[in-house]
Design a protein around this motif. Structure first.
Motif, PDB file in Angstrom:
ATOM      1  N   GLU A  20      -8.422  20.579   5.883  1.00 30.69           N
ATOM      2  CA  GLU A  20      -9.982  19.978   5.151  1.00 30.69           C
ATOM      3  C   GLU A  20      -9.873  18.800   4.670  1.00 30.69           C
ATOM      4  OE1 GLU A  20      -9.375  24.686   4.968  1.00 30.69           O
ATOM      5  OE2 GLU A  20      -7.893  22.862   4.304  1.00 30.69           O
ATOM      6  N   TYR A  21      -8.904  18.533   3.861  1.00 28.99           N
ATOM      7  CA  TYR A  21      -8.843  16.937   3.316  1.00 28.99           C
ATOM      8  C   TYR A  21      -8.679  16.203   4.248  1.00 28.99           C
ATOM      9  CZ  TYR A  21      -7.894  18.364  -1.808  1.00 28.99           C
ATOM     10  OH  TYR A  21      -7.781  18.590  -2.932  1.00 28.99           O
ATOM     11  N   LEU A  22      -7.893  16.312   5.499  1.00 25.70           N
ATOM     12  CA  LEU A  22      -7.759  15.103   6.365  1.00 25.70           C
ATOM     13  C   LEU A  22      -8.952  14.897   7.192  1.00 25.70           C
ATOM     14  CD1 LEU A  22      -5.252  13.872   7.844  1.00 25.70           C
ATOM     15  CD2 LEU A  22      -5.581  15.655   9.864  1.00 25.70           C
ATOM     16  N   ASP A  23      -9.843  16.165   7.460  1.00 29.72           N
ATOM     17  CA  ASP A  23     -11.057  15.988   8.461  1.00 29.72           C
ATOM     18  C   ASP A  23     -11.855  15.337   7.175  1.00 29.72           C
ATOM     19  OD1 ASP A  23     -12.915  16.410  10.362  1.00 29.72           O
ATOM     20  OD2 ASP A  23     -13.888  18.031   8.899  1.00 29.72           O
ATOM     21  N   TYR A  24     -12.140  15.639   5.914  1.00 32.10           N
ATOM     22  CA  TYR A  24     -12.894  14.898   5.101  1.00 32.10           C
ATOM     23  C   TYR A  24     -12.712  13.516   5.129  1.00 32.10           C
ATOM     24  CZ  TYR A  24     -15.538  14.096   0.758  1.00 32.10           C
ATOM     25  OH  TYR A  24     -16.154  13.533  -0.488  1.00 32.10           O
ATOM     26  N   HIS A  25     -11.388  12.939   4.928  1.00 36.72           N
ATOM     27  CA  HIS A  25     -10.882  11.922   4.420  1.00 36.72           C
ATOM     28  C   HIS A  25     -11.205  11.032   6.029  1.00 36.72           C
ATOM     29  CE1 HIS A  25      -7.994   8.586   5.513  1.00 36.72           C
ATOM     30  NE2 HIS A  25      -8.066   8.350   4.151  1.00 36.72           N
ATOM     31  N   PRO A  58      -2.944   8.903   0.735  1.00 32.91           N
ATOM     32  CA  PRO A  58      -1.811  10.129   0.637  1.00 32.91           C
ATOM     33  C   PRO A  58      -2.700  11.469   0.431  1.00 32.91           C
ATOM     34  CG  PRO A  58      -0.795   8.338  -0.477  1.00 32.91           C
ATOM     35  CD  PRO A  58      -2.202   7.864  -0.126  1.00 32.91           C
ATOM     36  N   TRP A  59      -3.614  11.462  -0.511  1.00 34.84           N
ATOM     37  CA  TRP A  59      -4.267  12.806  -0.946  1.00 34.84           C
ATOM     38  C   TRP A  59      -5.022  13.360   0.393  1.00 34.84           C
ATOM     39  CZ3 TRP A  59      -9.247  13.306   0.504  1.00 34.84           C
ATOM     40  CH2 TRP A  59     -10.039  12.021   0.770  1.00 34.84           C
ATOM     41  N   SER A  97       0.954  -1.325  -0.101  1.00 36.82           N
ATOM     42  CA  SER A  97       0.078  -0.109  -0.009  1.00 36.82           C
ATOM     43  C   SER A  97       0.773   1.138  -0.094  1.00 36.82           C
ATOM     44  CB  SER A  97      -1.009   0.011   1.411  1.00 36.82           C
ATOM     45  OG  SER A  97      -1.473   1.261   1.332  1.00 36.82           O
ATOM     46  N   ARG A  98       0.397   2.261  -0.636  1.00 33.54           N
ATOM     47  CA  ARG A  98       1.142   3.496  -0.474  1.00 33.54           C
ATOM     48  C   ARG A  98       0.599   4.554   0.440  1.00 33.54           C
ATOM     49  NH1 ARG A  98       1.172   5.293  -6.707  1.00 33.54           N
ATOM     50  NH2 ARG A  98      -0.729   5.902  -6.240  1.00 33.54           N
ATOM     51  N   ALA A  99      -0.074   4.024   1.678  1.00 35.62           N
ATOM     52  CA  ALA A  99      -0.756   4.854   2.642  1.00 35.62           C
ATOM     53  C   ALA A  99       0.485   5.542   3.214  1.00 35.62           C
ATOM     54  CB  ALA A  99      -1.554   4.124   3.625  1.00 35.62           C
ATOM     55  N   HIS A 105     -10.782   3.587   0.147  1.00 33.32           N
ATOM     56  CA  HIS A 105      -9.578   3.600   1.159  1.00 33.32           C
ATOM     57  C   HIS A 105      -8.321   2.774   0.844  1.00 33.32           C
ATOM     58  CE1 HIS A 105     -10.898   6.892   4.052  1.00 33.32           C
ATOM     59  NE2 HIS A 105     -12.235   6.434   3.809  1.00 33.32           N
ATOM     60  N   LEU A 106      -7.042   3.266   0.910  1.00 28.88           N
ATOM     61  CA  LEU A 106      -6.025   2.062   0.646  1.00 28.88           C
ATOM     62  C   LEU A 106      -6.222   0.991   1.604  1.00 28.88           C
ATOM     63  CD1 LEU A 106      -3.146   4.520  -0.423  1.00 28.88           C
ATOM     64  CD2 LEU A 106      -4.658   2.874  -1.961  1.00 28.88           C
ATOM     65  N   ALA A 107      -5.675  -0.114   1.368  1.00 28.05           N
ATOM     66  CA  ALA A 107      -5.743  -1.318   2.175  1.00 28.05           C
ATOM     67  C   ALA A 107      -5.117  -0.989   3.526  1.00 28.05           C
ATOM     68  CB  ALA A 107      -4.969  -2.400   1.616  1.00 28.05           C
ATOM     69  N   ASP A 108      -4.111  -0.171   3.825  1.00 30.94           N
ATOM     70  CA  ASP A 108      -3.286  -0.002   4.954  1.00 30.94           C
ATOM     71  C   ASP A 108      -3.904   1.419   5.720  1.00 30.94           C
ATOM     72  OD1 ASP A 108      -1.686  -2.017   4.515  1.00 30.94           O
ATOM     73  OD2 ASP A 108      -0.010  -0.970   3.957  1.00 30.94           O
TER      74      ASP A 108
END
Length: 191
Positions: A23-28, A16-17, A3-5, A179-182
């Motif tokens: 804002e991205y962190l909270d949304y994710h 990673p995005w 994984s590229r987490a 969401h990525l596997a990791d």
């Protein structure tokens, strides 16, 4: 495959995005990929994804409260009643993306959604992806399901939602878990 987490500010592995802004962190962490089943919630996500077309998602996230205020909390019944005066008001509102085609599509789509009622949510959820493992390093923009969903929405009268926007809607509303596997966000079990 690996994984590229990536580790976030708290050390948790994330897609990673999500690390590009608070804002991205909270949304994710709290919203992306979580099931949205209400007509209003689905209309909001579809509208925001359509407005994002051609822009960075961060632009939409930063204007989200402005969109909610301008579009009556994304209540499809209320937006369906918008007229040319409302379109002019929206075109002058710096709190949203001022694009006539997207604004007019949002109002026209609200009319379709209001007419469909609960059948709108049923239509969208009929395209959920089940039993697909989380990706390890894949970045999709469309899928066979998103192509079919876009076609079904268009047949119902929805405008400005092609396969890429439909796929983003599917991701945003939990129809697919990308969401990525990791990634630390646990898989949703009630999809």
């Amino acid at each position: 495959m690996r994984s590229r987490a990536s580790a976030g500010p708290d050390g948790k592995l994330r897609c990673p995005w999500a690390l590009g802004s608070p804002e991205y962190l909270d949304y994710h962490d709290t919203e992306w990929g979580q099931p949205v089943r209400s007509v209003t919630g689905l209309y909001e996500r579809m509208t925001l994804e359509a407005f994002q077309s051609g822009l960075a998602w961060i632009t939409i996230l930063r204007k989200r409260e402005g969109f909610r205020a301008a579009f009556a909390g994304f209540d499809p019944e209320r937006v369906a009643a918008f007229d040319e005066t409302d379109v002019a008001r929206l075109l002058a509102d710096p709190g949203i993306v001022r694009n006539r085609a997207k604004i007019e599509a949002a109002v026209a789509n609200a009319r379709v959604v209001a007419d469909l009622g609960p059948a709108y949510a049923e239509l969208i959820w009929s395209f959920r992806v089940v039993d697909r493992p989380r990706p390890t390093d894949e970045h999709r923009a469309t899928s066979p399901e998103s192509v079919a969903l876009a076609k079904a929405l268009k047949a119902a009268g929805i405008r400005f939602v092609g396969p890429t926007t439909a796929y983003a809607l599917m991701q945003a509303c939990g129809l697919v878990d990308d969401h990525l596997a990791d990634c630390f966000v646990p898989p949703v079990t009630d999809r």
